[in-house]
Design a protein around this motif. Structure first.
Motif, mmCIF file in Angstrom:
data_model
loop_
_atom_site.group_PDB
_atom_site.id
_atom_site.type_symbol
_atom_site.label_atom_id
_atom_site.label_comp_id
_atom_site.label_asym_id
_atom_site.label_seq_id
_atom_site.Cartn_x
_atom_site.Cartn_y
_atom_site.Cartn_z
ATOM 1 N N TYR A 326 0.807 -1.226 0.000
ATOM 2 C CA TYR A 326 0.000 0.000 0.000
ATOM 3 C C TYR A 326 0.839 1.275 0.000
ATOM 4 N N ILE A 327 0.190 2.363 -0.365
ATOM 5 C CA ILE A 327 0.827 3.685 -0.317
ATOM 6 C C ILE A 327 0.009 4.533 0.655
ATOM 7 N N LEU A 328 0.706 5.212 1.545
ATOM 8 C CA LEU A 328 0.040 6.082 2.514
ATOM 9 C C LEU A 328 -0.113 7.463 1.881
ATOM 10 N N VAL A 329 -1.360 7.925 1.765
ATOM 11 C CA VAL A 329 -1.615 9.197 1.091
ATOM 12 C C VAL A 329 -2.255 10.184 2.072
ATOM 13 N N ALA A 330 -1.568 11.298 2.320
ATOM 14 C CA ALA A 330 -2.132 12.345 3.187
ATOM 15 C C ALA A 330 -2.810 13.370 2.283
ATOM 16 N N ASN A 331 -4.143 13.308 2.226
ATOM 17 C CA ASN A 331 -4.886 14.210 1.323
ATOM 18 C C ASN A 331 -5.275 15.494 2.060
ATOM 19 N N LYS A 332 -5.746 16.450 1.307
ATOM 20 C CA LYS A 332 -6.152 17.771 1.818
ATOM 21 C C LYS A 332 -4.953 18.501 2.413
ATOM 22 N N SER A 333 -3.773 18.265 1.842
ATOM 23 C CA SER A 333 -2.578 18.929 2.376
ATOM 24 C C SER A 333 -2.614 20.431 2.077
#
Ligand SMILES: Nc1nc2c(ncn2[C@@H]2O[C@H](COP(=O)(O)OP(=O)(O)O)[C@@H](O)[C@H]2O)c(=O)[nH]1
Ligand SMILES: [Mg+2]
Length: 443
Positions: A326-333
């Motif tokens: 998996y890839i960890l994605v921090a959205n709404k940056s």
């Protein structure tokens, strides 16, 4: 179609049905030259030359054409082959085909030209399968890798392994058949040989997953709590507004799929958010779909809200992913200055980081360029290789405990047969027909 069908003369239109610059009718078999002699104005055909003239039906001119003659065995099928290049109108090619059939050819079945090439030993089965792969390839990358098998790379690899197995089998058999003259091989030698063969098979099979991804593409599921921006990311990756985006948590209730072309086809899956508490029935079903998507996906984009950071609820979902790619994605940056070190910071809203995510995604799904892939395997070939491997593994166990060599030879023979099935050296009508049924007529 029967494997023992008489090799009568076959014909078919080799170009796509429709209007085009050039249409090609192909004839293969003993009577190819005789047939063309009756319908071509310039029948003294020379090998390796193109021949210009008219196709005629008695006195009637059908079309002005170029004829390419191939004399057996130097042709695609290994037989006498004629290719007629005519004008590419559907009625022109049909008229010529009808005339060819009237003069003694029969309509070819699907893949019959390639089947003949195989039966006449111009190519082995892995090359015939490469022809179908090449014709049907959905991406340019897959076309680039399947052409390697056409040139016989896989065939050579398999033959090398086959030779290794054959050598051991010969030694065992000689010891059994001529016990007075030939000493049976040392068990130590058998163990080492079997281990080496297993390694060779493993090295071919190690590319199986990559092969399957090049062939079928990969599925990538977007997972995370409701409202973190999964559907927005889905749209941003695909540059469209397919998924419904709302600020009410839990709006995406089923699974939405779209294909993203990253050289290999990537099926992107937008899921309902995973949230364990206080959910209604419809949303529950969506959540079940999400869990199922996690199981089925080759890669997961785990999305969380960068402003909130990873909270306990996120961590609970992450727990489900611990054995997954998996890839960890921090959205709404865009909403925060706190950048996470461990995640890819993106904004589905502004598009920031979306291209980086695409690059990373491609790397994670398949980090090999088609140029660097030596060959591909399909599931049929992979099954044959696995069968061969289990047989050699049995033989290895038996050799380790000093079992009678007569018994060991049975497993070694099965391994050989499994590889012969792969190359088509030994194959049933059913398997063969199944393979060539996936071709088009004229190939
Ligand atoms: N500021 C900002 N808002 C976003 C971003 N991505 C999504 N949103 C908003 O977050 C809300 C939920 O988005 P949605 O894609 O439906 O989330 P989902 O439930 O995870 O599919 C919507 O109002 C989006 O406009 C982002 O990167 N930045
Ligand atoms: Mg959604």
């Amino acid at each position: 179609m029967n494997i023992n069908d008489e090799f009568d003369t076959i014909a078919a239109i080799a170009t796509p049905h429709g209007t085009g610059g050039v249409g090609i009718i192909r004839i293969s078999g003993d009577k190819a030259f005789e047939i063309i002699g009756k319908i071509f104005t310039n029948p003294n055909l020379e090998p390796r030359k193109f021949n210009h003239g008219w196709i005629i039906d008695g006195n009637i001119r059908i079309d002005e054409v170029i004829i390419l003659p191939f004399f057996a065995p130097n042709s695609y099928t290994g037989e006498n082959v004629i290719e007629i290049q005519c004008h590419g109108g559907i009625n022109v090619v049909n008229n010529i085909l009808r005339l060819v059939l009237k003069n003694g050819a029969r309509m070819a079945e699907k893949g019959e030209f390639t089947k003949r090439a195989f039966l006449n030993k111009r190519i082995d089965l892995s090359q015939a399968e490469a022809v179908a792969d090449l014709i049907h390839s959905k991406t340019s990358d897959f076309a680039k890798v399947s052409v390697k098998n056409l040139s016989g790379v896989l065939k050579t690899k398999i033959n090398e392994i086959r030779n290794e197995i054959f050598e051991v089998l010969s030694k065992i058999t000689a010891g059994i058949d001529f016990p007075e003259d030939v000493k049976e091989p040392e068990y130590d030698y058998l163990v080492k040989s079997f281990e080496k063969i297993i390694n060779s098979i493993n090295s071919v099979l190690s590319g199986a997953k990559t092969s399957n991804i090049f062939r079928q593409g990969a599925s990538v599921a977007i997972i995370g709590k409701p409202n973190v921006g999964k559907s927005s990311l889905f749209n941003a990756l695909l540059s469209l507004d397919r998924a419904i985006v709302t600020d009410i948590a839990g709006t995406t209730r089923d699974v939405i799929k779209e294909t993203l072309d990253l050289g290999i086809p990537v099926t992107l899956i937008d899921t309902a958010g995973i949230r364990e508490s206080e959910v209604n029935e419809v949303e529950k079903i969506g959540i079940e779909y999400s869990k199922q998507s996690i199981d089925e996906a080759d890669l997961i984009l785990f999305v969380y809200n960068a402003q909130e950071g990873l909270n306990p609820e996120d961590k609970e979902v992450l727990e489900l992913l611990k054995d997954k790619n998996y890839i960890l994605v921090a959205n709404k940056s865009d909403l925060t200055n706190n950048k996470s070190e461990n995640a890819l910071n993106i904004s589905a809203l502004t598009g920031e980081g979306v291209n980086e995510l695409k690059t990373l995604l491609k790397q994670k799904v398949c980090d090999i360029e088609p140029e660097n892939l030596e060959f591909v395997t399909n599931t049929r070939q992979q099954e044959c290789l696995s069968k061969a491997r289990s047989s050699i593994e049995q033989a290895l166990l038996a050799a380790q405990i000093g079992e009678l060599q007569d018994l060991i030879s049975i497993d070694v023979k099965s391994a050989l047969l499994a590889l012969d099935e792969l190359t088509g050296e030994l194959i049933t009508d059913d398997i063969l027909n199944n393979i060539f049924d996936h071709f088009c007529i004229g190939k």
